[in-house]
Design a protein around this motif. Structure first.
Motif, PDB file in Angstrom:
ATOM      1  N   LEU A  30       0.773  -1.385   0.123  1.00 32.36           N
ATOM      2  CA  LEU A  30       0.043  -0.172   0.025  1.00 32.36           C
ATOM      3  C   LEU A  30       0.738   1.193  -0.077  1.00 32.36           C
ATOM      4  N   MET A  31       0.619   2.255  -0.814  1.00 29.61           N
ATOM      5  CA  MET A  31       1.406   3.447  -0.914  1.00 29.61           C
ATOM      6  C   MET A  31       0.527   4.517  -0.971  1.00 29.61           C
ATOM      7  N   THR A  32       0.949   5.666  -0.247  1.00 34.93           N
ATOM      8  CA  THR A  32       0.355   6.959  -0.281  1.00 34.93           C
ATOM      9  C   THR A  32       1.379   7.934  -1.043  1.00 34.93           C
ATOM     10  N   VAL A  33       0.596   8.928  -1.696  1.00 34.19           N
ATOM     11  CA  VAL A  33       1.218  10.035  -2.297  1.00 34.19           C
ATOM     12  C   VAL A  33       0.687  11.215  -1.691  1.00 34.19           C
ATOM     13  N   LEU A  34       1.657  12.204  -1.015  1.00 36.04           N
ATOM     14  CA  LEU A  34       1.074  13.043  -0.155  1.00 36.04           C
ATOM     15  C   LEU A  34       0.836  14.465  -0.707  1.00 36.04           C
ATOM     16  N   LEU A  71       2.918   7.165   7.063  1.00 34.23           N
ATOM     17  CA  LEU A  71       4.302   7.398   7.786  1.00 34.23           C
ATOM     18  C   LEU A  71       5.197   7.173   6.992  1.00 34.23           C
ATOM     19  N   GLU A  72       5.031   5.903   6.284  1.00 35.36           N
ATOM     20  CA  GLU A  72       6.143   5.610   5.309  1.00 35.36           C
ATOM     21  C   GLU A  72       6.407   6.602   3.986  1.00 35.36           C
ATOM     22  N   ALA A  73       5.071   7.227   3.710  1.00 32.79           N
ATOM     23  CA  ALA A  73       5.317   8.218   2.636  1.00 32.79           C
ATOM     24  C   ALA A  73       6.026   9.370   2.992  1.00 32.79           C
ATOM     25  N   LEU A  74       5.785   9.727   4.220  1.00 31.02           N
ATOM     26  CA  LEU A  74       6.516  11.041   4.706  1.00 31.02           C
ATOM     27  C   LEU A  74       8.054  10.660   4.803  1.00 31.02           C
ATOM     28  N   ALA A  75       8.479   9.554   5.271  1.00 31.20           N
ATOM     29  CA  ALA A  75       9.795   9.311   5.362  1.00 31.20           C
ATOM     30  C   ALA A  75      10.428   9.027   4.050  1.00 31.20           C
ATOM     31  N   MET A  76       9.680   8.209   3.085  1.00 34.49           N
ATOM     32  CA  MET A  76      10.324   8.141   1.699  1.00 34.49           C
ATOM     33  C   MET A  76      10.267   9.466   0.799  1.00 34.49           C
ATOM     34  N   THR A  77       9.541  10.230   1.082  1.00 32.85           N
ATOM     35  CA  THR A  77       9.461  11.443   0.353  1.00 32.85           C
ATOM     36  C   THR A  77      10.567  12.288   0.711  1.00 32.85           C
ATOM     37  N   ARG A 135      14.589   0.424   0.036  1.00 29.07           N
ATOM     38  CA  ARG A 135      15.589   0.941  -1.359  1.00 29.07           C
ATOM     39  C   ARG A 135      14.843   0.567  -2.708  1.00 29.07           C
ATOM     40  N   ARG A 136      14.390  -0.870  -2.393  1.00 31.37           N
ATOM     41  CA  ARG A 136      13.782  -1.230  -3.700  1.00 31.37           C
ATOM     42  C   ARG A 136      12.314  -0.377  -3.955  1.00 31.37           C
ATOM     43  N   LEU A 137      11.762   0.096  -2.763  1.00 33.78           N
ATOM     44  CA  LEU A 137      10.621   0.916  -3.001  1.00 33.78           C
ATOM     45  C   LEU A 137      10.674   2.196  -3.541  1.00 33.78           C
ATOM     46  N   GLU A 138      11.717   2.569  -3.618  1.00 35.42           N
ATOM     47  CA  GLU A 138      12.298   4.263  -3.805  1.00 35.42           C
ATOM     48  C   GLU A 138      11.800   4.659  -5.125  1.00 35.42           C
ATOM     49  N   ARG A 195       9.156   7.180  -6.573  1.00 32.68           N
ATOM     50  CA  ARG A 195       9.609   8.475  -7.337  1.00 32.68           C
ATOM     51  C   ARG A 195       8.805   8.538  -8.745  1.00 32.68           C
ATOM     52  N   ASP A 196       8.202   7.432  -8.989  1.00 34.22           N
ATOM     53  CA  ASP A 196       7.425   7.580 -10.647  1.00 34.22           C
ATOM     54  C   ASP A 196       6.177   7.690 -10.582  1.00 34.22           C
ATOM     55  N   VAL A 197       5.311   7.585  -9.194  1.00 35.70           N
ATOM     56  CA  VAL A 197       3.919   7.426  -9.156  1.00 35.70           C
ATOM     57  C   VAL A 197       3.272   8.602  -9.682  1.00 35.70           C
ATOM     58  N   ARG A 198       3.640   9.801  -9.460  1.00 33.50           N
ATOM     59  CA  ARG A 198       3.100  10.949  -9.930  1.00 33.50           C
ATOM     60  C   ARG A 198       2.982  11.010 -11.702  1.00 33.50           C
ATOM     61  N   ASP A 199       4.038  10.496 -12.308  1.00 33.36           N
ATOM     62  CA  ASP A 199       4.257  10.331 -13.603  1.00 33.36           C
ATOM     63  C   ASP A 199       2.754   9.607 -14.285  1.00 33.36           C
TER      64      ASP A 199
END
Length: 479
Positions: A317-321, A353-359, A454-457, A461-465
């Protein structure tokens, strides 16, 4: 003052949601504090966002009187006040220093434009810190380190430009501007009127600090280029410090630091950062509140405890903030994607929470590359740092030790540090930080979790595309 007597320093932290006033001893320990919420902004028309009435000064008075009422020491031992206020605000003052109009918030469109001299009562134009400095001391004096934005300040000298044409280009005249001092310099002394309003004894020196993010960084002990500070508040960003004014940076922007003629480098950030976690908490409603109550926990602690049981990566599950779209892409919306039958409400919370850290890891990595540096540790501050889960997620995402900022009000402590240096209690900022900032708990990364992130990064990075095209189409329908 006899060296045998204790010395205390008041840190004023006028933030974007509340004013906090804390009394610290000379070792940085908070001995009393007060807090007053700011009132909701006035938005009388699109693009105008103002602090109602005299809310900044009123809230500082309420918070200060509460802090002094809880202080069980001798007020005569209060050596000084460090003043820190919200950055990017603009205050237009009458000749006597009172407000000619409401203070413009950092969200007001006008603060990003040249000043328009339309108010016949306007005699001075300044920042929020300049306004509060005058209310405290009666002097038209302000810190140079709170003038990022549309001001005629030379970022290399920290002085007003000598070019009158440059000042005029920004809609200003030299006589409108305050006198500038550096962080750690004396702004003046608490006046009798300010003493009645705040409860702080008249005559106590008031010391200049910087903008609120820079003062927070100082209170967290951010001193070396190898340390990254992640500030988890309504606005989430990464910060580093250094001696250079980096011109034409592409992956970060340069702000003034709390140490004179040093700079704070700020990555791209997340607007409505931890607000998004709070929004989701409130959305869950009474069912989760009741479960937390039954477990003897706050709602936040209950959510963190349950989300900690969710595997890293939240089972895909992924969140784009983008709960608040950026100005250059107003069509964007927040996104949660990747649902299947495994997912629960706690998966959603963890994914936020993960999306905040990853972003922030992505934006600060690009900042480090442009600066030609790397980070050896991360300090995490702000309300989100109280969550052990959020601290561990940050450690796992960044892959290096992550330390919690110990001070409950890092900006207040940074302001107190400036006061201690300005009044000669410590020889310089290095000594003051060593003596007044205590390290908090350290979280170490789990290697397997770091490898997963690292594999998710590249996926994040590409989701908004992929989502931008959809939201451009719905923007024409819903706005």
């Amino acid at each position: 003052m006899s060296s045998a007597r204790p010395r205390y320093f008041i840190g004023i932290d006028n933030g974007s949601q509340s004013s906090k006033v804390t009394v610290f001893d000379a070792h940085g320990r908070a001995v009393s504090e007060g807090r007053a919420a700011l009132r909701p902004y006035d938005t009388p028309r699109p693009g105008v966002v103002e602090h109602p009435d005299d809310d900044l000064w009123t809230s500082i008075g309420v918070a200060s009187r509460a802090a002094l009422a809880a202080f069980d020491g001798d007020p005569a031992d209060i050596a000084g006040v460090g003043l820190c206020t919200i950055r990017f605000c603009r205050a237009v003052l009458k000749a006597d220093g009172t407000l000619a109009q409401p203070v413009m918030s950092w969200m007001d469109d006008r603060v990003g434009l040249p000043y328009t001299d339309t108010n016949p009562q306007a005699a001075r134009v300044t920042t929020s810190s300049g306004y509060i400095s005058h209310r405290m001391t009666g002097n038209f004096r302000d810190t140079a380190a709170n003038y990022a934005g549309r001001w005629p300040l030379d970022p290399d000298t920290w002085r007003w430009t000598d070019d009158d044409a440059e000042i005029a280009k920004l809609g200003m005249r030299r006589e409108l501007l305050f006198d500038l001092v550096l962080p750690g310099d004396i702004l003046g002394e608490v006046t009798d009127a300010a003493a009645r309003h705040t409860g702080i004894p008249a005559g106590v020196p008031v010391v200049a600090t910087a903008n609120d993010k820079a003062v927070e960084a100082l209170g967290c002990g951010l001193r070396t280029p190898g340390t990254l500070l992640v500030s988890l508040g309504t606005y989430v960003a990464g910060m580093a410090t250094g001696p250079r004014n980096v011109r034409d940076a592409t992956d970060f922007w340069v702000n003034y630091a709390s140490v004179p003629r040093s700079y704070l480098y700020e990555s791209g950030g997340v607007r409505r950062g931890m607000w998004t976690a709070s929004w989701y908490r409130d959305l869950l409603g009474e069912e989760v509140t009741a479960a937390a109550r039954a477990a003897g926990l706050s709602v936040e602690d209950h959510l963190n405890e349950e989300a900690a049981k969710v595997p890293p990566g939240a089972d895909g599950l992924m969140t784009v903030l983008d709960w608040l779209a950026p100005g250059d892409a107003p069509f964007r919306k927040g996104t949660i994607l990747g649902f299947d039958g495994r997912h629960s409400r706690f998966h959603i919370y963890r994914s936020i929470l993960e999306a905040l850290a990853m972003t922030i890891h992505d934006t600060t990595t690009r900042m480090a590359e442009e600066l030609g540096t790397s980070y050896r540790e991360v300090i995490v501050s702000g309300g989100g740092s109280r969550s052990d889960l959020m601290m561990q997620i940050n450690a796992d995402v960044h892959g290096i030790p992550v330390r919690r900022a110990e001070a409950s009000s890092a900006a207040g402590l940074g302001a107190a540090i400036c006061a201690a240096v300005g009044l000669g209690v410590y020889a310089d900022f290095e000594e003051a930080v060593t003596q007044m900032v205590r390290p908090g708990e350290v979280f170490l990364p789990h290697r397997d979790n770091h490898d997963l992130y690292r594999r998710l990064e590249p996926v994040y990075r590409d989701v908004r595309d992929h989502t931008d095209a959809l939201y451009r189409r719905t923007y024409d329908i819903f706005g």
